[in-house]
Enzyme design. Structure first.
Site, mmCIF file in Angstrom:
data_model
loop_
_atom_site.group_PDB
_atom_site.id
_atom_site.type_symbol
_atom_site.label_atom_id
_atom_site.label_comp_id
_atom_site.label_asym_id
_atom_site.label_seq_id
_atom_site.Cartn_x
_atom_site.Cartn_y
_atom_site.Cartn_z
ATOM 1 N N CYS A 1 48.170 19.162 44.002
ATOM 2 C CA CYS A 1 49.417 19.835 44.396
ATOM 3 C C CYS A 1 50.080 19.181 45.611
ATOM 4 O O CYS A 1 51.247 19.433 45.884
ATOM 5 C CB CYS A 1 49.159 21.306 44.680
ATOM 6 S SG CYS A 1 48.290 22.129 43.361
ATOM 7 N N HIS B 1 54.582 24.668 48.970
ATOM 8 C CA HIS B 1 53.956 24.679 47.642
ATOM 9 C C HIS B 1 53.917 26.130 47.162
ATOM 10 O O HIS B 1 53.587 27.040 47.924
ATOM 11 C CB HIS B 1 52.555 24.088 47.731
ATOM 12 C CG HIS B 1 51.808 24.151 46.445
ATOM 13 N ND1 HIS B 1 52.388 23.818 45.243
ATOM 14 C CD2 HIS B 1 50.536 24.528 46.158
ATOM 15 C CE1 HIS B 1 51.499 23.983 44.282
ATOM 16 N NE2 HIS B 1 50.375 24.417 44.803
ATOM 17 N N ASN C 1 52.776 28.426 39.659
ATOM 18 C CA ASN C 1 52.330 27.231 40.389
ATOM 19 C C ASN C 1 52.418 26.036 39.441
ATOM 20 O O ASN C 1 51.760 26.017 38.415
ATOM 21 C CB ASN C 1 50.883 27.482 40.847
ATOM 22 C CG ASN C 1 50.267 26.300 41.571
ATOM 23 O OD1 ASN C 1 50.806 25.198 41.561
ATOM 24 N ND2 ASN C 1 49.124 26.536 42.188
HETATM 25 O O1 UT7 Z 1 47.685 24.896 43.916
HETATM 26 C C1 UT7 Z 1 46.433 25.302 44.345
HETATM 27 C C2 UT7 Z 1 45.798 26.109 43.255
HETATM 28 N N1 UT7 Z 1 45.125 27.291 43.564
HETATM 29 C C3 UT7 Z 1 45.527 28.304 44.357
HETATM 30 O O2 UT7 Z 1 46.473 28.241 45.065
HETATM 31 C C4 UT7 Z 1 44.710 29.545 44.292
HETATM 32 C C5 UT7 Z 1 44.563 30.264 45.592
HETATM 33 N N2 UT7 Z 1 43.958 31.532 45.355
HETATM 34 C C6 UT7 Z 1 44.662 32.621 44.961
HETATM 35 O O3 UT7 Z 1 45.861 32.568 44.818
HETATM 36 C C7 UT7 Z 1 43.915 33.917 44.798
HETATM 37 O O4 UT7 Z 1 42.584 33.738 45.226
HETATM 38 C C8 UT7 Z 1 43.930 34.445 43.340
HETATM 39 C C9 UT7 Z 1 45.316 34.912 42.966
HETATM 40 C C10 UT7 Z 1 43.456 33.361 42.370
HETATM 41 C C11 UT7 Z 1 42.987 35.635 43.225
HETATM 42 O O5 UT7 Z 1 43.366 36.639 44.154
HETATM 43 P P1 UT7 Z 1 42.284 37.296 45.121
HETATM 44 O O6 UT7 Z 1 42.991 38.313 45.911
HETATM 45 O O7 UT7 Z 1 41.618 36.162 45.872
HETATM 46 O O8 UT7 Z 1 41.317 37.978 44.119
HETATM 47 P P2 UT7 Z 1 39.749 37.763 43.910
HETATM 48 O O9 UT7 Z 1 39.500 36.431 43.252
HETATM 49 O O10 UT7 Z 1 39.046 38.047 45.195
HETATM 50 O O11 UT7 Z 1 39.454 38.893 42.879
HETATM 51 C C12 UT7 Z 1 39.612 40.279 43.183
HETATM 52 C C13 UT7 Z 1 39.343 41.072 41.938
HETATM 53 C C14 UT7 Z 1 38.059 40.674 41.230
HETATM 54 O O12 UT7 Z 1 37.473 41.837 40.713
HETATM 55 P P3 UT7 Z 1 36.177 42.472 41.402
HETATM 56 O O13 UT7 Z 1 35.144 41.395 41.360
HETATM 57 O O14 UT7 Z 1 36.602 42.819 42.797
HETATM 58 O O15 UT7 Z 1 35.877 43.642 40.527
HETATM 59 C C15 UT7 Z 1 38.549 39.816 40.095
HETATM 60 O O16 UT7 Z 1 37.671 39.817 39.004
HETATM 61 O O17 UT7 Z 1 40.393 40.883 40.996
HETATM 62 C C16 UT7 Z 1 39.844 40.497 39.734
HETATM 63 N N3 UT7 Z 1 40.781 39.601 39.071
HETATM 64 C C17 UT7 Z 1 41.769 40.053 38.278
HETATM 65 N N4 UT7 Z 1 42.147 41.285 37.918
HETATM 66 C C18 UT7 Z 1 43.214 41.391 37.095
HETATM 67 C C19 UT7 Z 1 40.832 38.265 39.122
HETATM 68 N N5 UT7 Z 1 41.839 37.816 38.362
HETATM 69 C C20 UT7 Z 1 42.439 38.903 37.833
HETATM 70 C C21 UT7 Z 1 43.533 39.076 36.968
HETATM 71 N N6 UT7 Z 1 43.894 40.352 36.643
HETATM 72 N N7 UT7 Z 1 44.243 38.056 36.492
#
Ligand code: UT7
Length: 328
Positions: free
Chosen positions: A115, A255, A285
């Site tokens: 990215c 970004h 993204n």
């Molecule tokens: O260009 C660079 C590429 N990457 C990035 O920029 C990614 C950077 N990271 C992020 O944007 C965030 O970490 C995410 C959007 C990917 C995830 O958000 P988060 O607030 O960090 O969530 P998390 O991974 O800590 O997950 C929280 C909960 C989990 O459930 P439990 O374990 O607490 O029960 C996940 O399983 O949310 C759940 N979860 C979802 N729920 C509904 C993860 N993905 C989803 C989803 N829909 N799509």
């Protein structure tokens, strides 16, 4: 920057027609519109048709950038395409683009910095012009992320979209153009965001396909923490090198990875949201294409006026990061 002042002479963007909404994703994985919007800021993203590849998107964006710059493709000395979704392993997407555009005189290479690739590409091309080696360069970020996304993985498939953005670089009057670049990498974080399959470590095989090793794998929350830290510090370092204060920023073009990452950067830079270009709600993204698409859209909307201080900042797999300060 030292040498001949270099700036952006024209911008262009292209996004495919097909829209993939949060509601569409609800039908594909266990997710919901509210979660996606509140955790990422995204509502929809664009998806290529099966026959489209990154060079096709790059070509459309480049034609617009060349037209706005008022030059023809055969005047280009250099083409740099930043992408993690090249048309094929080789020849490079930039060589394929060179042929499509008819940019016969241009040297061409691809750049792999995920990215951050567009800012790495700008820094490379700008230095060729600043030293007088080249007169005109085309820098493109082009991605078909839908082709490397696992649409059964809700951690990643909600984030990514397809598209391309392009800029033409050339000499500008004294006092305008790029003031600084800040590039960085931390290979120790390489495991956090990667595609393992298809390279020389793990060539494509029946097994690699079955194990889904050709799709993006991401440790989301680790990448998130890194992004929040690095976006602010990279932008601050680029400002320090340019001798420009945070308060002088007219437009931040970050970004487009997550609205919460962008908001953290705005807090650190003490900027209001109206001084930031945000379009991740529409496109998601788009990796290396996110910043040039946002820049081209800001240009289309008349948000870039002569003399404005513009800060570009991004982060990505590698891990990598990049920031640049320019006077429009
Ligand atoms: O260009 C660079 C590429 N990457 C990035 O920029 C990614 C950077 N990271 C992020 O944007 C965030 O970490 C995410 C959007 C990917 C995830 O958000 P988060 O607030 O960090 O969530 P998390 O991974 O800590 O997950 C929280 C909960 C989990 O459930 P439990 O374990 O607490 O029960 C996940 O399983 O949310 C759940 N979860 C979802 N729920 C509904 C993860 N993905 C989803 C989803 N829909 N799509």
């Amino acid at each position: 920057m030292i040498g001949i002042p270099v700036g952006i002479l024209g911008t262009g963007k292209y996004v495919p027609e097909r829209v993939l909404t949060n509601h569409d994703l609800e039908q594909m994985v266990d997710t919901n519109d509210e979660w996606i919007r509140t955790r990422t800021g995204m509502s929809e993203r664009r998806i290529v048709s099966p026959e489209q590849a990154s060079s096709d998107l790059a070509y459309e964006a480049s034609k617009i950038a060349l037209e706005k710059a008022g030059i023809t493709a055969d005047q280009l000395d250099l083409i740099v395409v930043a992408t993690i979704t090249p048309d094929m392993a080789f020849p490079s997407t930039s060589c394929i683009l060179q042929e499509k555009l008819g940019a016969r005189r241009a040297a061409a290479f691809d750049l792999s910095a995920a990215c951050s690739g567009f800012i790495y590409g700008l820094a490379n091309a700008a230095n060729f012009i600043a030293t007088g080696t080249y007169k005109y360069a085309l820098v493109v970020g082009a991605e078909c992320l839908s082709k490397i996304t696992d649409y059964t993985d809700r951690n990643t498939c909600i984030l990514f979209g397809d598209g391309a953005g392009a800029v033409v670089l050339g000499a500008v009057p004294e006092g305008r153009g790029f003031r600084s670049f800040e590039l960085g990498a931390d290979g120790s974080g390489g495991e956090l965001l990667k595609i393992e399959g298809g390279g020389s470590r793990l060539p494509s095989s029946q097994q690699s396909l079955e194990e889904k090793r050709h799709y993006i794998q991401m440790a989301g929350s680790e990448v998130f923490k890194f992004a929040v830290r690095i976006m602010g510090s990279a932008a601050e370092e680029a400002l320090r090198k340019a001798g420009i204060e945070k308060s002088e920023i007219d437009l931040l073009v970050p970004h487009q990875a997550n609205i919460r990452i962008i908001q953290a950067s705005l807090n650190r830079l003490e900027l209001p949201e109206d001084k930031c270009m945000i379009n991740l709600d529409k496109y998601g993204n788009v990796s290396a294409a996110s910043i040039p698409i946002a820049l081209a859209e800001a240009d289309e909307q008349g948000r870039l006026q002569e003399g404005d201080c513009v800060v570009l900042v991004g982060f990505g797999g590698g891990l990598t990061w990049g920031a640049s300060v320019l006077i429009w």
